[in-house]
Structure formats: C-alpha cells, structure tokens
Design a protein around this motif. Structure first.
Motif, PDB file in Angstrom:
ATOM      1  N   THR A 183       0.796  -1.227   0.000  1.00 15.24           N
ATOM      2  CA  THR A 183       0.000   0.000   0.000  1.00 15.24           C
ATOM      3  C   THR A 183       0.828   1.277   0.000  1.00 15.24           C
ATOM      4  O   THR A 183       0.332   2.343  -0.377  1.00 15.24           O
ATOM      5  CB  THR A 183      -0.924   0.041   1.233  1.00 15.24           C
ATOM      6  N   LEU A 184       2.086   1.184   0.464  1.00 19.04           N
ATOM      7  CA  LEU A 184       2.962   2.366   0.621  1.00 19.04           C
ATOM      8  C   LEU A 184       2.373   3.395   1.581  1.00 19.04           C
ATOM      9  O   LEU A 184       2.730   4.570   1.533  1.00 19.04           O
ATOM     10  CB  LEU A 184       3.224   3.035  -0.743  1.00 19.04           C
ATOM     11  N   LYS A 185       1.496   2.960   2.484  1.00 25.69           N
ATOM     12  CA  LYS A 185       0.826   3.887   3.397  1.00 25.69           C
ATOM     13  C   LYS A 185       1.314   3.752   4.842  1.00 25.69           C
ATOM     14  O   LYS A 185       0.651   4.192   5.775  1.00 25.69           O
ATOM     15  CB  LYS A 185      -0.685   3.672   3.331  1.00 25.69           C
ATOM     16  N   GLY A 186       2.483   3.143   5.008  1.00 24.69           N
ATOM     17  CA  GLY A 186       3.027   3.000   6.351  1.00 24.69           C
ATOM     18  C   GLY A 186       2.819   1.615   6.902  1.00 24.69           C
ATOM     19  O   GLY A 186       1.850   0.926   6.557  1.00 24.69           O
ATOM     20  N   THR A 187       3.730   1.197   7.752  1.00 20.71           N
ATOM     21  CA  THR A 187       3.652  -0.128   8.339  1.00 20.71           C
ATOM     22  C   THR A 187       3.018  -0.060   9.724  1.00 20.71           C
ATOM     23  O   THR A 187       2.763   1.024  10.265  1.00 20.71           O
ATOM     24  CB  THR A 187       5.059  -0.756   8.401  1.00 20.71           C
ATOM     25  N   ASN A 188       2.770  -1.220  10.304  1.00 18.45           N
ATOM     26  CA  ASN A 188       2.097  -1.291  11.600  1.00 18.45           C
ATOM     27  C   ASN A 188       3.142  -1.241  12.717  1.00 18.45           C
ATOM     28  O   ASN A 188       3.551  -2.270  13.255  1.00 18.45           O
ATOM     29  CB  ASN A 188       1.270  -2.576  11.682  1.00 18.45           C
ATOM     30  N   VAL A 189       3.536  -0.040  13.058  1.00 18.49           N
ATOM     31  CA  VAL A 189       4.592   0.144  14.063  1.00 18.49           C
ATOM     32  C   VAL A 189       4.170  -0.433  15.410  1.00 18.49           C
ATOM     33  O   VAL A 189       4.975  -1.049  16.119  1.00 18.49           O
ATOM     34  CB  VAL A 189       4.956   1.635  14.186  1.00 18.49           C
ATOM     35  N   ALA A 190       2.912  -0.257  15.779  1.00 17.37           N
ATOM     36  CA  ALA A 190       2.432  -0.761  17.072  1.00 17.37           C
ATOM     37  C   ALA A 190       2.582  -2.273  17.175  1.00 17.37           C
ATOM     38  O   ALA A 190       2.895  -2.811  18.246  1.00 17.37           O
ATOM     39  CB  ALA A 190       0.972  -0.365  17.286  1.00 17.37           C
ATOM     40  N   LEU A 191       2.381  -2.963  16.065  1.00 17.71           N
ATOM     41  CA  LEU A 191       2.517  -4.415  16.044  1.00 17.71           C
ATOM     42  C   LEU A 191       3.931  -4.831  16.418  1.00 17.71           C
ATOM     43  O   LEU A 191       4.131  -5.687  17.291  1.00 17.71           O
ATOM     44  CB  LEU A 191       2.178  -4.936  14.641  1.00 17.71           C
ATOM     45  N   ILE A 198       5.806   0.047   3.778  1.00 13.61           N
ATOM     46  CA  ILE A 198       6.806   1.112   3.816  1.00 13.61           C
ATOM     47  C   ILE A 198       6.761   1.904   2.513  1.00 13.61           C
ATOM     48  O   ILE A 198       6.952   1.356   1.431  1.00 13.61           O
ATOM     49  CB  ILE A 198       8.223   0.545   4.021  1.00 13.61           C
ATOM     50  N   GLY A 199       6.499   3.214   2.640  1.00 14.01           N
ATOM     51  CA  GLY A 199       6.408   4.048   1.450  1.00 14.01           C
ATOM     52  C   GLY A 199       7.234   5.308   1.502  1.00 14.01           C
ATOM     53  O   GLY A 199       7.344   6.012   0.499  1.00 14.01           O
ATOM     54  N   SER A 200       7.818   5.591   2.662  1.00 11.85           N
ATOM     55  CA  SER A 200       8.589   6.825   2.812  1.00 11.85           C
ATOM     56  C   SER A 200       9.707   6.614   3.815  1.00 11.85           C
ATOM     57  O   SER A 200       9.714   5.634   4.574  1.00 11.85           O
ATOM     58  CB  SER A 200       7.679   7.956   3.303  1.00 11.85           C
ATOM     59  N   LEU A 201      10.625   7.560   3.831  1.00 12.79           N
ATOM     60  CA  LEU A 201      11.708   7.487   4.818  1.00 12.79           C
ATOM     61  C   LEU A 201      11.177   7.662   6.234  1.00 12.79           C
ATOM     62  O   LEU A 201      11.730   7.091   7.180  1.00 12.79           O
ATOM     63  CB  LEU A 201      12.769   8.535   4.489  1.00 12.79           C
ATOM     64  N   ASP A 202      10.111   8.415   6.405  1.00 11.72           N
ATOM     65  CA  ASP A 202       9.501   8.528   7.732  1.00 11.72           C
ATOM     66  C   ASP A 202       9.002   7.165   8.212  1.00 11.72           C
ATOM     67  O   ASP A 202       9.109   6.844   9.409  1.00 11.72           O
ATOM     68  CB  ASP A 202       8.340   9.524   7.705  1.00 11.72           C
ATOM     69  N   ASP A 203       8.461   6.373   7.294  1.00 10.00           N
ATOM     70  CA  ASP A 203       8.030   5.020   7.665  1.00 10.00           C
ATOM     71  C   ASP A 203       9.213   4.185   8.132  1.00 10.00           C
ATOM     72  O   ASP A 203       9.095   3.404   9.079  1.00 10.00           O
ATOM     73  CB  ASP A 203       7.358   4.327   6.479  1.00 10.00           C
ATOM     74  N   VAL A 204      10.351   4.338   7.469  1.00 14.27           N
ATOM     75  CA  VAL A 204      11.556   3.612   7.874  1.00 14.27           C
ATOM     76  C   VAL A 204      11.972   4.054   9.272  1.00 14.27           C
ATOM     77  O   VAL A 204      12.266   3.231  10.144  1.00 14.27           O
ATOM     78  CB  VAL A 204      12.706   3.829   6.868  1.00 14.27           C
ATOM     79  N   ARG A 205      12.006   5.365   9.499  1.00 15.63           N
ATOM     80  CA  ARG A 205      12.398   5.890  10.826  1.00 15.63           C
ATOM     81  C   ARG A 205      11.455   5.376  11.913  1.00 15.63           C
ATOM     82  O   ARG A 205      11.893   4.976  13.004  1.00 15.63           O
ATOM     83  CB  ARG A 205      12.382   7.417  10.806  1.00 15.63           C
ATOM     84  N   ASN A 206      10.165   5.406  11.647  1.00 12.80           N
ATOM     85  CA  ASN A 206       9.187   4.960  12.641  1.00 12.80           C
ATOM     86  C   ASN A 206       9.363   3.477  12.961  1.00 12.80           C
ATOM     87  O   ASN A 206       9.263   3.067  14.127  1.00 12.80           O
ATOM     88  CB  ASN A 206       7.770   5.211  12.131  1.00 12.80           C
TER      89      ASN A 206
END
Length: 246
Positions: free
Chosen positions: A179-187, A206-214
């Motif tokens: 989806t490139l809409k972010g991963t489930n960080v809480a999981l 994962i769709g952005s560098l912010d997603d990688v950082r999170n």
C-alpha cells in the motif's frame, strides 16, 4: 538492518498487491541488475521471493536463484513455497543464507522444528503473515497465500517455536502490504516487548523514509523494502541513514 527485496515470476521482477497474482506489476530491470544496484547503495543483506515456487514448488526457479546468489557479494535469504526438507536443502545447497518458511510452520510444526535442529536456527526465518481481528484485536496467521485464517495467533506460534531455538520472524500485516501507506509500528513494538529475544523483521507498507524511521523505533531488528525501492520513493542509501547502526 535494511533488507531490500525482490519478487520473481518467470525470472522477472514483479510486485503483487496484497499477494494477489491477478494484480501484478512487472518491472523492466533484471533481478541481477536490481540486486547490483542495492548492493552498490550499501545493502548488506537481500531478500528474494520465488513466486513461481510459492504456487508450485516443482516450478521453483532454482537455476535463476543460484545465479543470483553466485553473482551477488552479500548474503541472500529465499522464500516462496518452502514446504519440504528437500526444498530447504535445495536452497541451502545453492548458497541461500536463510530460508523463509511460511504456511508450513503453522501446518507442520513438528517437521519444521526438525529443520531447526538439523540445519540450525540461524538459517531459518519464520514468515508469519497476519490479519488482525477488528473486534478482538487478535493477530491470526494467514495461510494458503493469505486466503485462509489458520486460527493460530502469532504470539502462540512464536511461543511454541521458542523451544526449537527460533531467532528470526518476518512479520507482515497483510492489510499494509503493497500500500505504501506505512507499516504497523504498534505491532512490532508489542511483539518486541513480549519477545525481546526474537529478531523481528518488519514487512509491508513502507512508502517513505519517515516510515523507515518509525519502524526503526519499534524495536524491530530490520525491515524488508520492496515496492518503495522499485518505484524510486527513496534509495537504499537513504534508508540506511534512517536506521540506527544499520
């Protein structure tokens, strides 16, 4: 750890949307060119999924995979329809660093635990793809190409495999995949808290560098990057800069 990934059908790099073979995107670069690019940008580990093998182990692309491993100077882990001891041995014999076991880990735990004993936990990754029940919040592992709910939670399966020496778990929230809409960080945060001795590899969304950082802040050991790299959302080098100690 940043782990670039490619999926293969007929020797060509593709991406499926949420595991659906009918929703396939094909990319022009060869798999070797793609791996070479990722290594040149700093990748120290790579992930490959044989989608032909996932549908039919007899159609596994062993010759293509062997060539990729031989001509790539970093370790490669291989997944896709690994259902038997022979599948494991074939891939390890051509140089795979780790084999990725999916549905078989749920359906045949006694046999898979024997593989841990015989080949070593350092060479086996459990790929646990989950659907989260919207009412109970339970995280159920999906099998048969995500088409079937196993009825087994990821927490219960990990607890069961700990006795076999489980080290690596590749975990995908199916609702996020492609989806490139972010991963489930809480999981990943929850899983790392409950099982601090397990190295969790995040996958999907994962769709952005912010997603990688999170994701890096979740306690995950690493993250698999597929579509975002293929579509030029960022480079491996940029992703590495977002992951402490990568």
């Amino acid at each position: 750890m940043i782990i670039p990934a490619i999926d293969l059908i007929g020797g060509k790099v593709v991406r499926l949307f949420q595991g659906d073979y009918a929703q396939k995107t094909e990319y022009s670069a060869s798999p070797q060119d793609r791996f070479d690019l990722y290594v040149s940008e700093g990748a120290r580990y790579l992930h490959l999924v044989d989608l032909d093998g996932a549908r039919d182990p007899a159609a596994r692309q062993l010759e293509t995979i062997a060539s990729l491993i031989k001509n790539t100077p970093v370790p490669v882990e291989i997944g896709g329809g690994i259902r038997s001891r022979k599948d494991v041995e074939d891939l390890l014999n051509i140089g795979a660093d780790r084999v990725v076991i999916g549905s078989c880990a749920v359906k045949n735990p006694t046999e898979v635990k024997e593989w841990f004993r015989d080949y070593g936990a350092s060479h086996i990754v459990l790929a646990l793809d989950i659907n989260i029940d919207p009412v109970s919040g339970k995280r159920f592992i999906a099998v048969k190409g995500w088409q079937e709910n196993s009825g087994v939670t990821i927490e219960d399966l990990i607890a069961d495999y700990r006795e076999a020496g489980l080290r690596y778990v590749l975990c995908t929230d199916i609702s996020k995949d492609g989806t490139l809409k972010g991963t489930n960080v809480a999981l990943y945060t929850d899983l790392h808290r409950e099982f601090p001795d397990i190295s969790f590899i995040a996958s999907g969304g994962i769709g952005s560098l912010d997603d990688v950082r999170n994701t890096a802040q979740s306690g995950a050991f690493g993250v698999v990057l597929g579509r975002a790299l293929l579509e030029g959302k960022f480079t491996v080098k940029e992703a590495l800069e977002c992951w402490p100690n990568a």
